[in-house]
Enzyme design. Structure first.
Site, short mmCIF file in Angstrom:
data_model
loop_
_atom_site.label_atom_id
_atom_site.label_comp_id
_atom_site.label_asym_id
_atom_site.label_seq_id
_atom_site.Cartn_x
_atom_site.Cartn_y
_atom_site.Cartn_z
CE1 TYR A 159 -3.01 -2.73 0.49
CE2 TYR A 159 -3.35 -2.86 2.36
CZ TYR A 159 -3.72 -3.55 1.52
OH TYR A 159 -4.29 -4.20 1.38
CG LEU A 178 -17.83 -0.14 3.54
CD1 LEU A 178 -17.15 1.16 4.16
CD2 LEU A 178 -19.04 -0.48 4.30
CB ILE A 197 -10.49 -4.98 7.88
CG1 ILE A 197 -10.72 -5.68 6.70
CG2 ILE A 197 -9.71 -5.36 9.56
CD1 ILE A 197 -8.47 -5.87 6.18
CE LYS A 248 -9.20 4.98 2.54
NZ LYS A 248 -9.85 6.09 1.82
CB SER A 249 -13.23 5.81 6.92
OG SER A 249 -13.53 6.93 6.74
CG ASN A 274 -17.00 3.25 8.19
OD1 ASN A 274 -18.06 2.64 8.36
ND2 ASN A 274 -15.79 2.63 8.40
P1 NAP Z 1 -13.98 -0.15 1.29
O1 NAP Z 1 -12.95 -1.17 2.70
O2 NAP Z 1 -14.88 -1.87 1.16
O3 NAP Z 1 -14.34 0.28 1.05
C1 NAP Z 1 -13.45 1.43 1.36
C2 NAP Z 1 -14.18 3.03 1.15
O4 NAP Z 1 -15.65 3.38 1.23
C3 NAP Z 1 -13.25 4.19 0.67
O5 NAP Z 1 -13.69 5.14 -0.11
C4 NAP Z 1 -14.27 5.06 1.71
O6 NAP Z 1 -13.85 6.10 1.68
C5 NAP Z 1 -15.32 4.68 1.63
N1 NAP Z 1 -16.10 4.90 2.96
C6 NAP Z 1 -15.84 4.32 4.15
N2 NAP Z 1 -16.75 4.16 5.34
C7 NAP Z 1 -17.39 4.58 4.73
C8 NAP Z 1 -19.31 4.60 4.80
N3 NAP Z 1 -19.14 5.10 6.44
N4 NAP Z 1 -20.06 5.53 4.50
C9 NAP Z 1 -19.62 5.79 2.98
N5 NAP Z 1 -18.36 5.01 2.55
C10 NAP Z 1 -17.70 4.72 3.74
O7 NAP Z 1 -13.06 -0.80 0.66
P2 NAP Z 1 -10.75 -1.56 0.76
O8 NAP Z 1 -10.06 -0.30 1.22
O9 NAP Z 1 -10.96 -2.10 -0.59
O10 NAP Z 1 -10.70 -2.37 2.02
C11 NAP Z 1 -10.25 -2.10 3.45
C12 NAP Z 1 -9.18 -2.67 3.85
O11 NAP Z 1 -8.92 -4.11 3.71
C13 NAP Z 1 -8.13 -2.39 2.59
O12 NAP Z 1 -8.05 -0.86 3.45
C14 NAP Z 1 -6.97 -3.07 3.12
O13 NAP Z 1 -6.47 -3.03 4.46
C15 NAP Z 1 -7.61 -4.21 3.25
N6 NAP Z 1 -7.96 -5.04 1.45
C16 NAP Z 1 -7.23 -6.56 1.64
C17 NAP Z 1 -7.26 -6.91 0.55
C18 NAP Z 1 -6.03 -8.27 0.13
O14 NAP Z 1 -5.39 -8.24 -1.06
N7 NAP Z 1 -6.02 -8.73 1.20
C19 NAP Z 1 -7.08 -6.01 -0.63
C20 NAP Z 1 -8.14 -5.12 -0.53
C21 NAP Z 1 -8.61 -4.85 0.65
P3 NAP Z 1 -13.65 7.68 2.89
O15 NAP Z 1 -12.44 6.61 3.18
O16 NAP Z 1 -13.88 8.43 2.37
O17 NAP Z 1 -14.34 7.03 3.92
#
Ligand code: NAP
Length: 279
Positions: A54, A195, A235, A237-238, A247
């Site tokens: 990241y 999300l 987990i 992300k925000s 969250n």
């Molecule tokens: P996510 O958590 O599903 O979505 C993040 C998005 O949702 C961001 O644009 C965030 O914007 C928004 N968001 C967060 N809270 C919100 C709320 N209450 N209302 C509306 N929108 C909201 O996506 P992700 O980052 O892909 O997944 C989460 C974590 O999982 C990653 O950050 C990473 O640590 C891990 N991950 C791991 C892998 C792997 O291959 N192992 C792959 C993907 C992800 P804001 O920041 O503006 O709130």
């Protein structure tokens, strides 16, 4: 209160944490990202998930600044690239992650996805890190059932603490086989992108309707849904303070049978094996 799940050795860790993908990419945003992660920690979101990938190490640096002085309150998860998953590669990558994170120990170190190195070599490298105290637990990410079966056949393979995989209402194929498999091993699943990453799933009418009944937002319902079985770690992300507060509060939401039925109607559970979905 943030609920907990148990690792295979019985240790309790938070069932709701914070992701960091996308953080540490733009210098000017680090302050807001640190503030968001700290606000989450104050609300009990003390499990933080990051990776050497990241922001090319930038997210680990942001996490390092976030946890400075409060390291002992955090359950820290990071990941090694598959191309670093050799004997010497794991040791070098872990040392670099520890430096960026400003700590001497990663609580849970994951193989980010399966690559070309033999699993036996990576597991042995993880075990060496564990014996040296550089990591407390190790696990994998983006492993399907056949990969998991191969993994537990390796010497010390059954020490694996978790499998981190994609899981949200539009990506629920793992319910058919991977989740029951992990449950049978007492191994929590870690749900990434709860999300939906892009926000598309948050426009679901079913999530909106359930959210209205709970006086909540669709994002909160998606989070509550992802951790509803009591053995899954979510987990989201925000980097936005208002989202972080939402969250964390999602941990309080209890979905009813009729809520779950309404979500199932719009986002069908799997009826047969599906190849593992990943981002
Ligand atoms: P996510 O958590 O599903 O979505 C993040 C998005 O949702 C961001 O644009 C965030 O914007 C928004 N968001 C967060 N809270 C919100 C709320 N209450 N209302 C509306 N929108 C909201 O996506 P992700 O980052 O892909 O997944 C989460 C974590 O999982 C990653 O950050 C990473 O640590 C891990 N991950 C791991 C892998 C792997 O291959 N192992 C792959 C993907 C992800 P804001 O920041 O503006 O709130």
């Amino acid at each position: 209160m943030i609920p907990t799940v148990r690792l295979p050795d019985g240790t309790s860790i938070p069932a709701l944490g914070q992701g960091t993908w996308g953080m540490g990419e733009r210098h000017g945003e680090a302050k807001a990202e640190i503030a968001a992660l700290r606000a989450g920690m104050e609300r009990g979101l003390t499990l933080i998930d990051t990776a050497e990938m990241y922001g090319d190490g930038g997210a680990e640096r942001v996490v390092g600044e976030t946890i400075a002085g409060v390291r002992e309150h955090v359950f820290l998860v990071s990941k090694v690239y598959p191309h670093n998953a050799s004997t010497s590669g794991v040791a070098t990558a872990c040392a670099a992650s520890l430096k960026r994170l400003g700590t001497d120990r990663i609580d849970l170190y994951l193989l980010h996805w399966r690559g070309g190195y033999p699993l036996a070599e990576t597991v042995a490298a993880f075990e060496r890190l564990r014996e040296a105290g550089h990591i407390r637990y190790w696990g994998v990410s983006n492993f399907d059932v056949d990969d998991m079966e191969e993994l537990v056949e390796q010497s010390a393979g059954s020490v694996c603490a978790t499998n981190q995989v994609l899981y949200h209402p539009d990506a629920r194929g793992i319910e058919f086989d991977l989740m029951p498999w992990c449950r049978a091993q007492n191994m929590p699943v870690m749900a990434y992108s709860p999300l939906g990453h892009t926000g598309r799933v948050l426009r679901s009418r079913a999530l909106a309707s359930v959210a209205e009944r709970h006086g909540a937002t669709p994002a909160q319902i998606a989070i509550a849904w992802s951790m509803r079985d009591g053995t899954t770690i979510s987990i989201p992300k925000s980097s936005t303070l208002a989202h972080v507060a939402q969250n964390a509060a999602a941990a309080e939401i209890r979905l009813t049978e009729s809520d779950l039925r309404e979500i199932d109607e719009a986002h069908k559970p799997p009826r047969r094996k599906q190849p593992l979905d990943m981002l």
